[in-house]
Write a protein that holds these residues in place. Structure first.
Motif, PDB file in Angstrom:
ATOM      1  N   ALA A   1      43.764 -55.372 -43.377  1.00  0.00           N
ATOM      2  CA  ALA A   1      44.774 -56.130 -42.643  1.00  0.00           C
ATOM      3  C   ALA A   1      46.140 -56.006 -43.298  1.00  0.00           C
ATOM      4  O   ALA A   1      47.172 -55.925 -42.619  1.00  0.00           O
ATOM      5  CB  ALA A   1      44.365 -57.601 -42.543  1.00  0.00           C
ATOM      6  N   GLY A   2      46.151 -55.983 -44.610  1.00  0.00           N
ATOM      7  CA  GLY A   2      47.417 -55.822 -45.312  1.00  0.00           C
ATOM      8  C   GLY A   2      48.056 -54.480 -45.029  1.00  0.00           C
ATOM      9  O   GLY A   2      49.279 -54.397 -44.843  1.00  0.00           O
ATOM     10  N   GLN A   3      47.256 -53.427 -44.959  1.00  0.00           N
ATOM     11  CA  GLN A   3      47.793 -52.107 -44.647  1.00  0.00           C
ATOM     12  C   GLN A   3      48.278 -52.056 -43.202  1.00  0.00           C
ATOM     13  O   GLN A   3      49.311 -51.442 -42.908  1.00  0.00           O
ATOM     14  CB  GLN A   3      46.731 -51.033 -44.870  1.00  0.00           C
ATOM     15  N   ALA A   4      47.562 -52.699 -42.289  1.00  0.00           N
ATOM     16  CA  ALA A   4      47.980 -52.731 -40.894  1.00  0.00           C
ATOM     17  C   ALA A   4      49.326 -53.434 -40.752  1.00  0.00           C
ATOM     18  O   ALA A   4      50.177 -53.024 -39.956  1.00  0.00           O
ATOM     19  CB  ALA A   4      46.929 -53.427 -40.039  1.00  0.00           C
ATOM     20  N   PHE A   5      49.517 -54.496 -41.522  1.00  0.00           N
ATOM     21  CA  PHE A   5      50.800 -55.197 -41.513  1.00  0.00           C
ATOM     22  C   PHE A   5      51.909 -54.286 -42.025  1.00  0.00           C
ATOM     23  O   PHE A   5      52.982 -54.193 -41.421  1.00  0.00           O
ATOM     24  CB  PHE A   5      50.709 -56.465 -42.361  1.00  0.00           C
ATOM     25  N   ARG A   6      51.669 -53.600 -43.107  1.00  0.00           N
ATOM     26  CA  ARG A   6      52.690 -52.704 -43.651  1.00  0.00           C
ATOM     27  C   ARG A   6      53.010 -51.583 -42.672  1.00  0.00           C
ATOM     28  O   ARG A   6      54.173 -51.178 -42.525  1.00  0.00           O
ATOM     29  CB  ARG A   6      52.233 -52.141 -45.001  1.00  0.00           C
ATOM     30  N   ASP A   7      51.984 -51.091 -41.975  1.00  0.00           N
ATOM     31  CA  ASP A   7      52.210 -50.038 -40.988  1.00  0.00           C
ATOM     32  C   ASP A   7      53.051 -50.554 -39.815  1.00  0.00           C
ATOM     33  O   ASP A   7      53.939 -49.848 -39.312  1.00  0.00           O
ATOM     34  CB  ASP A   7      50.872 -49.520 -40.456  1.00  0.00           C
ATOM     35  N   ALA A   8      52.760 -51.780 -39.367  1.00  0.00           N
ATOM     36  CA  ALA A   8      53.512 -52.354 -38.255  1.00  0.00           C
ATOM     37  C   ALA A   8      54.975 -52.569 -38.624  1.00  0.00           C
ATOM     38  O   ALA A   8      55.885 -52.318 -37.831  1.00  0.00           O
ATOM     39  CB  ALA A   8      52.875 -53.675 -37.822  1.00  0.00           C
ATOM     40  N   LEU A   9      55.190 -53.014 -39.849  1.00  0.00           N
ATOM     41  CA  LEU A   9      56.553 -53.235 -40.310  1.00  0.00           C
ATOM     42  C   LEU A   9      57.297 -51.902 -40.445  1.00  0.00           C
ATOM     43  O   LEU A   9      58.476 -51.783 -40.069  1.00  0.00           O
ATOM     44  CB  LEU A   9      56.516 -53.971 -41.645  1.00  0.00           C
ATOM     45  N   ALA A  10      56.602 -50.897 -40.947  1.00  0.00           N
ATOM     46  CA  ALA A  10      57.211 -49.572 -41.081  1.00  0.00           C
ATOM     47  C   ALA A  10      57.569 -48.992 -39.715  1.00  0.00           C
ATOM     48  O   ALA A  10      58.593 -48.306 -39.570  1.00  0.00           O
ATOM     49  CB  ALA A  10      56.266 -48.633 -41.826  1.00  0.00           C
ATOM     50  N   ALA A  11      56.731 -49.253 -38.704  1.00  0.00           N
ATOM     51  CA  ALA A  11      57.023 -48.763 -37.355  1.00  0.00           C
ATOM     52  C   ALA A  11      58.314 -49.380 -36.823  1.00  0.00           C
ATOM     53  O   ALA A  11      59.144 -48.696 -36.206  1.00  0.00           O
ATOM     54  CB  ALA A  11      55.859 -49.078 -36.421  1.00  0.00           C
ATOM     55  N   CYS A  12      58.499 -50.661 -37.079  1.00  0.00           N
ATOM     56  CA  CYS A  12      59.740 -51.332 -36.658  1.00  0.00           C
ATOM     57  C   CYS A  12      60.941 -50.724 -37.363  1.00  0.00           C
ATOM     58  O   CYS A  12      61.989 -50.489 -36.745  1.00  0.00           O
ATOM     59  CB  CYS A  12      59.654 -52.825 -36.951  1.00  0.00           C
ATOM     60  N   ARG A  13      60.788 -50.471 -38.631  1.00  0.00           N
ATOM     61  CA  ARG A  13      61.895 -49.893 -39.401  1.00  0.00           C
ATOM     62  C   ARG A  13      62.244 -48.495 -38.894  1.00  0.00           C
ATOM     63  O   ARG A  13      63.429 -48.160 -38.748  1.00  0.00           O
ATOM     64  CB  ARG A  13      61.540 -49.851 -40.884  1.00  0.00           C
ATOM     65  N   ARG A  14      61.244 -47.682 -38.634  1.00  0.00           N
ATOM     66  CA  ARG A  14      61.510 -46.325 -38.135  1.00  0.00           C
ATOM     67  C   ARG A  14      62.292 -46.371 -36.829  1.00  0.00           C
ATOM     68  O   ARG A  14      63.242 -45.604 -36.633  1.00  0.00           O
ATOM     69  CB  ARG A  14      60.196 -45.564 -37.917  1.00  0.00           C
ATOM     70  N   SER A  15      61.887 -47.245 -35.941  1.00  0.00           N
ATOM     71  CA  SER A  15      62.569 -47.338 -34.649  1.00  0.00           C
ATOM     72  C   SER A  15      64.007 -47.806 -34.818  1.00  0.00           C
ATOM     73  O   SER A  15      64.927 -47.269 -34.182  1.00  0.00           O
ATOM     74  CB  SER A  15      61.817 -48.303 -33.730  1.00  0.00           C
ATOM     75  N   ALA A  16      64.203 -48.817 -35.660  1.00  0.00           N
ATOM     76  CA  ALA A  16      65.561 -49.324 -35.878  1.00  0.00           C
ATOM     77  C   ALA A  16      66.458 -48.233 -36.440  1.00  0.00           C
ATOM     78  O   ALA A  16      67.596 -48.034 -35.978  1.00  0.00           O
ATOM     79  CB  ALA A  16      65.520 -50.529 -36.815  1.00  0.00           C
ATOM     80  N   GLU A  17      65.972 -47.526 -37.424  1.00  0.00           N
ATOM     81  CA  GLU A  17      66.791 -46.489 -38.051  1.00  0.00           C
ATOM     82  C   GLU A  17      67.081 -45.342 -37.081  1.00  0.00           C
ATOM     83  O   GLU A  17      68.196 -44.794 -37.071  1.00  0.00           O
ATOM     84  CB  GLU A  17      66.101 -45.981 -39.305  1.00  0.00           C
ATOM     85  N   ALA A  18      66.096 -44.981 -36.253  1.00  0.00           N
ATOM     86  CA  ALA A  18      66.309 -43.910 -35.284  1.00  0.00           C
ATOM     87  C   ALA A  18      67.349 -44.306 -34.247  1.00  0.00           C
ATOM     88  O   ALA A  18      68.203 -43.498 -33.850  1.00  0.00           O
ATOM     89  CB  ALA A  18      64.993 -43.544 -34.603  1.00  0.00           C
ATOM     90  N   ALA A  19      67.293 -45.546 -33.784  1.00  0.00           N
ATOM     91  CA  ALA A  19      68.269 -46.019 -32.805  1.00  0.00           C
ATOM     92  C   ALA A  19      69.666 -46.063 -33.401  1.00  0.00           C
ATOM     93  O   ALA A  19      70.647 -45.600 -32.800  1.00  0.00           O
ATOM     94  CB  ALA A  19      67.861 -47.398 -32.291  1.00  0.00           C
ATOM     95  N   GLN A  20      69.763 -46.607 -34.583  1.00  0.00           N
ATOM     96  CA  GLN A  20      71.073 -46.729 -35.225  1.00  0.00           C
ATOM     97  C   GLN A  20      71.689 -45.373 -35.528  1.00  0.00           C
ATOM     98  O   GLN A  20      72.912 -45.209 -35.488  1.00  0.00           O
ATOM     99  CB  GLN A  20      70.929 -47.566 -36.498  1.00  0.00           C
ATOM    100  N   ALA A  21      70.855 -44.391 -35.799  1.00  0.00           N
ATOM    101  CA  ALA A  21      71.349 -43.052 -36.140  1.00  0.00           C
ATOM    102  C   ALA A  21      72.102 -42.402 -34.977  1.00  0.00           C
ATOM    103  O   ALA A  21      72.941 -41.520 -35.204  1.00  0.00           O
ATOM    104  CB  ALA A  21      70.189 -42.162 -36.571  1.00  0.00           C
ATOM    105  N   ILE A  22      71.812 -42.834 -33.747  1.00  0.00           N
ATOM    106  CA  ILE A  22      72.510 -42.257 -32.589  1.00  0.00           C
ATOM    107  C   ILE A  22      73.447 -43.277 -31.940  1.00  0.00           C
ATOM    108  O   ILE A  22      73.904 -43.083 -30.810  1.00  0.00           O
ATOM    109  CB  ILE A  22      71.520 -41.691 -31.549  1.00  0.00           C
ATOM    110  N   GLY A  23      73.733 -44.359 -32.645  1.00  0.00           N
ATOM    111  CA  GLY A  23      74.747 -45.286 -32.182  1.00  0.00           C
ATOM    112  C   GLY A  23      74.265 -46.443 -31.336  1.00  0.00           C
ATOM    113  O   GLY A  23      75.085 -47.166 -30.743  1.00  0.00           O
TER     114      GLY A  23
END
Length: 262
Positions: free
Chosen positions: A185-207
């Motif tokens: 469960a702890g790894q699943a939480f870290r994966d979910a948080l990482a998914a949010c971060r990836r999306s945020a960074e990808a969106a911000q990278a294109i404005g």
């Protein structure tokens, strides 16, 4: 600093369950503002299960200057009796932001975002119509998605990360940790948080700006904001209203403001 927008749908659910005007939706929205909320969010659905078109107009008229009004909804849902359509609501009230959500009558709550690889053919025209009214346009998307070029090309200003899976993973990890069995469960939480971060960074990278919402709570919000960079706004309703049953609406809003800083 992240803007806190309080979603008042659940207050309308309580009112509609009995009929009449209690709790008074506009009064409670203004109570949130007085306690420090810098935005109010509504999500009127065509079936009028909670927020109605009349509520949208009443709240828009009552909000003081400087408080952001955000209307969520499906721009592709056709008008019907009692629901003039999302564009008509925006034309009448001129919200600061409109958040497109691909929901339907059969959904209890929003449970997925738009697929950037399969946007409706008229998405760009829809976005342009709302932007012509002076509305910022945000599109609800699933965490983990990183290909947002089509949203940018269609004219979107922001994305809103669907944080339901993150909230579920956070709760499961907390329960497992309390039992001393936090591995999977702890790894699943870290994966979910990482998914949010990836999306945020990808969106911000294109404005594109980044908002977030769905099942965020006092328990999971701080961890989310600490790991996901540059979140401009969070929209919080269900958990906030549930917590307010214990601690009071104004105090609960103040606690969220302490977490978001904005």
């Amino acid at each position: 600093m992240t803007l806190l927008s309080v979603n008042v749908n659940k207050i309308a659910v309580l009112r509609n369950s009995r009929g009449g005007r209690l709790p008074a939706l506009v009064d409670e929205a203004l109570r949130c503002v007085a306690a420090g909320a810098r935005g109010i969010t509504v999500h009127p659905r065509p079936d009028r299960r909670h927020i109605t078109a009349e509520d949208v107009a009443a709240i828009a008229a009552a909000l003081p200057d400087g408080v952001e009004f955000n209307i969520e909804g499906n721009p592709f849902a056709p008008p019907r009796e009692g629901y003039p359509g999302l564009l008509a609501l925006a034309r009448a009230t001129r919200p600061a932001q409109v958040t497109f959500v691909p929901d339907g009558d059969g959904q209890i709550t929003s449970d997925h975002g738009f697929d950037p690889s399969a946007l409706p053919a008229t998405m760009a025209a829809q976005i342009a119509a709302f932007r012509a009214l002076g509305c910022r346009v945000s599109l609800f998307v699933d965490a983990g998605e990183v290909h947002f070029e089509s949203l940018r090309a269609a004219g979107a200003d922001r994305i809103e990360l669907y944080t339901g899976p993150y909230a579920e993973a956070h709760e499961a990890a907390h329960i497992s940790a309390s039992k001393g069995t936090g591995g999977v469960a702890g790894q699943a939480f870290r994966d979910a948080l990482a998914a949010c971060r990836r999306s945020a960074e990808a969106a911000q990278a294109i404005g594109l700006g980044v908002n977030a919402g769905h099942d965020l709570s006092q328990a999971n919000l701080a961890a989310f904001l600490a790991e996901v960079p540059g979140v401009l706004e969070v929209s919080i309703g269900h958990a906030l209203i549930a917590e307010a049953l214990v601690d009071g609406l104004a105090e609960t809003v103040r606690r969220y403001r302490a977490i978001t800083g904005g």
